[in-house]
Write an enzyme that holds these catalytic residues in place. Sequence first.
Site, PDB file in Angstrom:
ATOM      1  N   GLN A  54     -40.127  39.323  -2.319  1.00 24.05           N
ATOM      2  CA  GLN A  54     -41.076  39.346  -3.435  1.00 24.05           C
ATOM      3  C   GLN A  54     -41.942  38.092  -3.502  1.00 24.05           C
ATOM      4  OE1 GLN A  54     -39.798  38.682  -7.780  1.00 24.05           O
ATOM      5  NE2 GLN A  54     -40.208  40.857  -7.664  1.00 24.05           N
ATOM      6  N   HIS A  74     -41.085  34.139  -3.514  1.00 19.96           N
ATOM      7  CA  HIS A  74     -40.232  33.901  -4.663  1.00 19.96           C
ATOM      8  C   HIS A  74     -38.802  34.411  -4.530  1.00 19.96           C
ATOM      9  CE1 HIS A  74     -39.346  33.088  -8.778  1.00 19.96           C
ATOM     10  NE2 HIS A  74     -39.203  34.352  -9.115  1.00 19.96           N
ATOM     11  N   GLY A 101     -22.414  31.850  -8.075  1.00 15.15           N
ATOM     12  CA  GLY A 101     -21.194  31.171  -7.635  1.00 15.15           C
ATOM     13  C   GLY A 101     -20.356  30.721  -8.817  1.00 15.15           C
ATOM     14  N   HIS A 119     -44.142  36.131  -6.098  1.00  9.57           N
ATOM     15  CA  HIS A 119     -44.413  36.071  -7.528  1.00  9.57           C
ATOM     16  C   HIS A 119     -45.910  35.874  -7.685  1.00  9.57           C
ATOM     17  CE1 HIS A 119     -44.402  34.791 -11.672  1.00  9.57           C
ATOM     18  NE2 HIS A 119     -43.121  35.084 -11.760  1.00  9.57           N
ATOM     19  N   PHE A 178     -41.461  41.319 -20.576  1.00  8.88           N
ATOM     20  CA  PHE A 178     -41.539  40.882 -19.193  1.00  8.88           C
ATOM     21  C   PHE A 178     -42.040  42.042 -18.347  1.00  8.88           C
ATOM     22  CE2 PHE A 178     -40.147  37.467 -16.428  1.00  8.88           C
ATOM     23  CZ  PHE A 178     -40.087  36.424 -17.335  1.00  8.88           C
ATOM     24  N   LEU A 238     -43.524  27.573  -9.729  1.00 10.96           N
ATOM     25  CA  LEU A 238     -43.623  28.819 -10.478  1.00 10.96           C
ATOM     26  C   LEU A 238     -44.194  28.639 -11.877  1.00 10.96           C
ATOM     27  CD1 LEU A 238     -42.669  31.774  -9.911  1.00 10.96           C
ATOM     28  CD2 LEU A 238     -40.978  31.302 -11.650  1.00 10.96           C
ATOM     29  N   GLU A 240     -28.517  35.990  -5.163  1.00  9.85           N
ATOM     30  CA  GLU A 240     -29.731  36.307  -4.399  1.00  9.85           C
ATOM     31  C   GLU A 240     -29.442  36.526  -2.920  1.00  9.85           C
ATOM     32  OE1 GLU A 240     -33.160  33.937  -5.287  1.00  9.85           O
ATOM     33  OE2 GLU A 240     -34.197  34.581  -3.463  1.00  9.85           O
ATOM     34  N   THR A 247     -43.975  30.736 -15.054  1.00  9.82           N
ATOM     35  CA  THR A 247     -43.145  31.869 -15.471  1.00  9.82           C
ATOM     36  C   THR A 247     -43.961  33.078 -15.924  1.00  9.82           C
ATOM     37  OG1 THR A 247     -41.572  32.638 -17.125  1.00  9.82           O
ATOM     38  CG2 THR A 247     -42.914  30.806 -17.766  1.00  9.82           C
ATOM     39  N   GLU A 248     -43.373  34.250 -15.661  1.00  5.38           N
ATOM     40  CA  GLU A 248     -44.003  35.479 -16.121  1.00  5.38           C
ATOM     41  C   GLU A 248     -43.983  35.544 -17.648  1.00  5.38           C
ATOM     42  OE1 GLU A 248     -42.739  38.678 -13.678  1.00  5.38           O
ATOM     43  OE2 GLU A 248     -42.919  40.085 -15.337  1.00  5.38           O
ATOM     44  N   ASP A 299     -28.781  29.702   4.550  1.00  7.70           N
ATOM     45  CA  ASP A 299     -27.702  29.283   5.459  1.00  7.70           C
ATOM     46  C   ASP A 299     -26.639  30.366   5.674  1.00  7.70           C
ATOM     47  OD1 ASP A 299     -29.153  27.081   4.758  1.00  7.70           O
ATOM     48  OD2 ASP A 299     -27.463  25.842   4.137  1.00  7.70           O
ATOM     49  N   ARG A 337     -44.406  42.972 -10.417  1.00  7.42           N
ATOM     50  CA  ARG A 337     -44.913  41.812  -9.675  1.00  7.42           C
ATOM     51  C   ARG A 337     -45.689  42.165  -8.420  1.00  7.42           C
ATOM     52  NH1 ARG A 337     -39.813  37.702 -10.526  1.00  7.42           N
ATOM     53  NH2 ARG A 337     -40.356  37.377 -12.700  1.00  7.42           N
ATOM     54  N   ARG A 382     -37.841  43.522  -7.132  1.00  4.89           N
ATOM     55  CA  ARG A 382     -37.036  43.181  -8.306  1.00  4.89           C
ATOM     56  C   ARG A 382     -37.919  43.000  -9.533  1.00  4.89           C
ATOM     57  NH1 ARG A 382     -35.711  38.188 -10.929  1.00  4.89           N
ATOM     58  NH2 ARG A 382     -36.923  36.990  -9.428  1.00  4.89           N
ATOM     59  N   GLY A 412     -25.874  30.251 -10.431  1.00  4.04           N
ATOM     60  CA  GLY A 412     -25.362  31.165 -11.456  1.00  4.04           C
ATOM     61  C   GLY A 412     -24.327  32.122 -10.891  1.00  4.04           C
ATOM     62  N   ALA A 468     -22.877  27.030  -5.940  1.00  5.90           N
ATOM     63  CA  ALA A 468     -22.582  26.760  -7.343  1.00  5.90           C
ATOM     64  C   ALA A 468     -23.807  27.018  -8.207  1.00  5.90           C
ATOM     65  CB  ALA A 468     -22.092  25.331  -7.493  1.00  5.90           C
TER      66      ALA A 468
HETATM   67  C1  LIG Z   1     -38.677  28.802 -10.014  1.00  8.49           C
HETATM   68  C2  LIG Z   1     -37.835  30.048 -10.201  1.00  8.49           C
HETATM   69  C3  LIG Z   1     -37.807  30.684 -11.428  1.00  8.49           C
HETATM   70  C4  LIG Z   1     -37.026  31.841 -11.605  1.00  8.49           C
HETATM   71  N1  LIG Z   1     -36.996  32.441 -12.833  1.00  8.49           N
HETATM   72  C5  LIG Z   1     -36.194  33.522 -13.032  1.00  8.49           C
HETATM   73  C6  LIG Z   1     -36.054  34.113 -14.325  1.00  8.49           C
HETATM   74  O1  LIG Z   1     -36.619  33.658 -15.301  1.00  8.49           O
HETATM   75  N2  LIG Z   1     -35.247  35.195 -14.454  1.00  8.49           N
HETATM   76  C7  LIG Z   1     -34.574  35.726 -13.400  1.00  8.49           C
HETATM   77  O2  LIG Z   1     -33.864  36.696 -13.583  1.00  8.49           O
HETATM   78  N3  LIG Z   1     -34.677  35.176 -12.168  1.00  8.49           N
HETATM   79  C8  LIG Z   1     -35.468  34.084 -11.965  1.00  8.49           C
HETATM   80  N4  LIG Z   1     -35.549  33.520 -10.712  1.00  8.49           N
HETATM   81  C9  LIG Z   1     -34.683  34.004  -9.641  1.00  8.49           C
HETATM   82  C10 LIG Z   1     -33.288  33.456  -9.857  1.00  8.49           C
HETATM   83  O3  LIG Z   1     -33.335  32.234 -10.531  1.00  8.49           O
HETATM   84  C11 LIG Z   1     -32.560  33.247  -8.539  1.00  8.49           C
HETATM   85  O4  LIG Z   1     -32.617  34.415  -7.782  1.00  8.49           O
HETATM   86  C12 LIG Z   1     -31.101  32.923  -8.822  1.00  8.49           C
HETATM   87  O5  LIG Z   1     -31.011  31.824  -9.683  1.00  8.49           O
HETATM   88  C13 LIG Z   1     -30.306  32.671  -7.570  1.00  8.49           C
HETATM   89  O6  LIG Z   1     -29.013  32.278  -7.970  1.00  8.49           O
HETATM   90  P1  LIG Z   1     -27.836  32.125  -6.937  1.00  8.49           P
HETATM   91  O7  LIG Z   1     -26.641  31.782  -7.720  1.00  8.49           O
HETATM   92  O8  LIG Z   1     -27.792  33.320  -6.061  1.00  8.49           O
HETATM   93  O9  LIG Z   1     -28.297  30.903  -6.022  1.00  8.49           O
HETATM   94  P2  LIG Z   1     -28.813  29.413  -6.356  1.00  8.49           P
HETATM   95  O10 LIG Z   1     -28.902  29.136  -7.796  1.00  8.49           O
HETATM   96  O11 LIG Z   1     -30.018  29.199  -5.521  1.00  8.49           O
HETATM   97  O12 LIG Z   1     -27.638  28.526  -5.801  1.00  8.49           O
HETATM   98  C14 LIG Z   1     -27.326  28.473  -4.433  1.00  8.49           C
HETATM   99  C15 LIG Z   1     -26.097  27.599  -4.273  1.00  8.49           C
HETATM  100  O13 LIG Z   1     -25.654  27.693  -2.933  1.00  8.49           O
HETATM  101  C16 LIG Z   1     -25.356  26.417  -2.443  1.00  8.49           C
HETATM  102  N5  LIG Z   1     -25.518  26.447  -0.983  1.00  8.49           N
HETATM  103  C17 LIG Z   1     -26.534  26.960  -0.261  1.00  8.49           C
HETATM  104  N6  LIG Z   1     -26.307  26.815   1.050  1.00  8.49           N
HETATM  105  C18 LIG Z   1     -25.120  26.196   1.156  1.00  8.49           C
HETATM  106  C19 LIG Z   1     -24.338  25.742   2.250  1.00  8.49           C
HETATM  107  N7  LIG Z   1     -24.723  25.904   3.518  1.00  8.49           N
HETATM  108  N8  LIG Z   1     -23.158  25.119   1.981  1.00  8.49           N
HETATM  109  C20 LIG Z   1     -22.735  24.929   0.701  1.00  8.49           C
HETATM  110  N9  LIG Z   1     -23.444  25.342  -0.359  1.00  8.49           N
HETATM  111  C21 LIG Z   1     -24.610  25.967  -0.134  1.00  8.49           C
HETATM  112  C22 LIG Z   1     -26.285  25.489  -3.166  1.00  8.49           C
HETATM  113  O14 LIG Z   1     -25.747  24.184  -3.223  1.00  8.49           O
HETATM  114  C23 LIG Z   1     -26.348  26.126  -4.554  1.00  8.49           C
HETATM  115  O15 LIG Z   1     -25.285  25.646  -5.355  1.00  8.49           O
HETATM  116  C24 LIG Z   1     -36.311  32.365 -10.519  1.00  8.49           C
HETATM  117  C25 LIG Z   1     -36.344  31.713  -9.285  1.00  8.49           C
HETATM  118  C26 LIG Z   1     -37.123  30.571  -9.117  1.00  8.49           C
HETATM  119  C27 LIG Z   1     -37.171  29.934  -7.749  1.00  8.49           C
END
Ligand SMILES: Cc1cc2nc3c(=O)[nH]c(=O)nc-3n(C[C@H](O)[C@H](O)[C@H](O)COP(=O)(O)OP(=O)(O)OC[C@H]3O[C@@H](n4cnc5c(N)ncnc54)[C@H](O)[C@@H]3O)c2cc1C
Length: 600
Positions: free
Chosen positions: A236, A349, A16, A238, A116, A248, A380, A250-251, A217, A282, A391, A14, A12
């Site tokens: 990557q 990162h 999901g 950072h 950026f 982090l 991701e 931020t950039e 996972d 980066r 990236r 961004g 859940a």
């Molecule tokens: C500190 C930080 C700053 C960042 N800043 C930026 C930015 O400014 N701009 C940019 O473009 N990118 C940025 N990134 C990268 C970007 O935020 C992430 O790559 C992105 O948010 C990942 O989103 P996602 O939806 O793939 O996963 P996530 O947001 O990590 O969500 C993963 C979901 O999977 C669920 N999950 C995981 N394993 C299981 C399981 N076994 N069973 C059930 N649920 C599970 C979790 O509960 C969670 O809801 C940043 C990353 C970090 C760490």
Amino acid sequence: MHHRYDVLVVGAGGAGLMAALYAAKGNVSVACISKLYPTRSHTGAAQGGVGAALGNIQEDHWEWHMYDTIKGGDYLTDQDAAEIFAKDVIEAVYELEHMGLPFSRTEEGKIAQRKFGGHTRDFGKAAVERSCYAKDRTGHMILQTLYQQNVKEGTMFFNEFHVLDLIIENGRCSGVVAYELSTGEIHTFHAKAVILAAGGYGRIFKITSNALTLTGDLMSIYYRKGLPLEDMEFYQFHPTGLTKLGILVTEGIRGEGGILRNKDGERFMERYAPTLKDLAPRDIVSRSIYTEIREGRGVGPDKDAVNIDLTHLPRDVIENKLSEITDLSRTYLGLDPVKDLVPIQPTAHYAMGGIPTTIDGECIADDSGSLIEGLYAAGEQACVSLHGANRLGTNSLGDLIVFGRRSGINAAKYARHVELAEMPENPEVESRALIENLKNADGSENAARIRKELQETMMNNVGIFRNGPDMEKQVEILRELRARYQHVNVQDPSQRFNSELIEALELGFMLDCAEAMTHSALNRTESRGAHDREDFHTRDDVNWLKHSMAYKDFARPGNVRIGYKPVVFKDSGDGEYESLTTYTPAEAAEFKFPPKPRTF
Ligand SMILES: Cc1cc2nc3c(=O)[nH]c(=O)nc-3n(C[C@H](O)[C@H](O)[C@H](O)COP(=O)(O)OP(=O)(O)OC[C@H]3O[C@@H](n4cnc5c(N)ncnc54)[C@H](O)[C@@H]3O)c2cc1C
């Protein structure tokens, strides 16, 4: 307990939430399963913004964004994915705005944009303001906005449910098995289509910006089924994490004018990247920082950091536009960026690699591109491959909303045309065995100790600089850690909130991700993007302009079989593509189906 839905989304963040929202708009029953409460997902930590060529500050075009993405990816980016992305992300940002996301504004009231790293105008001529932001809380705002929209569309949420297995039979996915944290109960979810969006796995490294829960996972579960993980060698770092902590910085801080300085106060990026300086991509900035440290120009007690200097910026920029990171350095380091230099070091990162998918989010099962019916992935944890070998900042949030949406739309379309596949008789058998083994092992090993060793050795041997002998050593270390893992015993017998059990399960997943990464990195004898080999210093397009696909080698435990997949190019080569389907606002609006069926 048994549940049935048309479309299931795992994760859940961004990706999901965007996938769930679009699946729900497709009038199918949708459930989202997350091991965290949705708004605690790591997306909420994203500060810098989402890159889109809106052109609100300066002229900008999607073609320039596409070019930067491909160049930033060191030409390993699939160009069809980059084209769809650069076009669609513009409209996706406006869509978020219309859903109510409180973007920061220009004086005329348009969405504000800032510079950026690696984002340029006119094909690399100069930096351009492309990142759309809501102060330095962009990810937080995306999660809140998308969560609200999902509630409105009737998505069912199963929070604090930990997915342990995917059910795939005869090339079709029919659901997942999950462990409910608050009761210790096993649930099976039966579905027509499943979308995986479970995020990254930065926790395999010692210094990382990633949340504790990012343990790879679902990548591991996919890999355990004999399915491939793509481009795992590309990870990557950072350039700027708060020293020792990895949190982090931020950039956006450099986008606003922050400058990196070594112990002599020198603006050293002028030597490594004379045009883009502190805003170079980066990988270049991370390697430049490490080179400064290695050559004795580091700061701090261990001389293993460099400083970021904001002291020349106006106080209101620091306090307002960079408020989050200003708070963090005041709280954790006792330093005030308004007047102090802040020590930083590179931090693990972002995973460029992951579960291979088509541009429509369908999961790929082998080198020839066969698909697993009913299974999609985004975010991701997926590898579309938009980011290639590296990236650009702000391109991940864009990836989540563009490809999250495509997966959601396609999963709903698929679910409307098929019946539920049959489930095997006891789909939860393997998950129960996984837990029983951890409860019944002899207990001569400790999960926390193994995790610490994993994180330290991965950092040292498969980190920013890599070479053959160190990675071979790491292969052996991983075999040993895996053997020791068999003896880990979970001593806490509780059924409710057994975090010891969860951590032990997550360690097993991390070991798989580390194994796929180390073997893929050892296999790729060139330097490209984030993969920098001291023993193969140059990029080798003749032999290596291809994606790697890592498969678990069941015949030889601890080994990995590597296959390959071609890169998709726009104009020439085998992977040539012609026309693209992007979703324009009109098309997205047309995505309306007959009334919603009853939720099971
Ligand atoms: C500190 C930080 C700053 C960042 N800043 C930026 C930015 O400014 N701009 C940019 O473009 N990118 C940025 N990134 C990268 C970007 O935020 C992430 O790559 C992105 O948010 C990942 O989103 P996602 O939806 O793939 O996963 P996530 O947001 O990590 O969500 C993963 C979901 O999977 C669920 N999950 C995981 N394993 C299981 C399981 N076994 N069973 C059930 N649920 C599970 C979790 O509960 C969670 O809801 C940043 C990353 C970090 C760490």
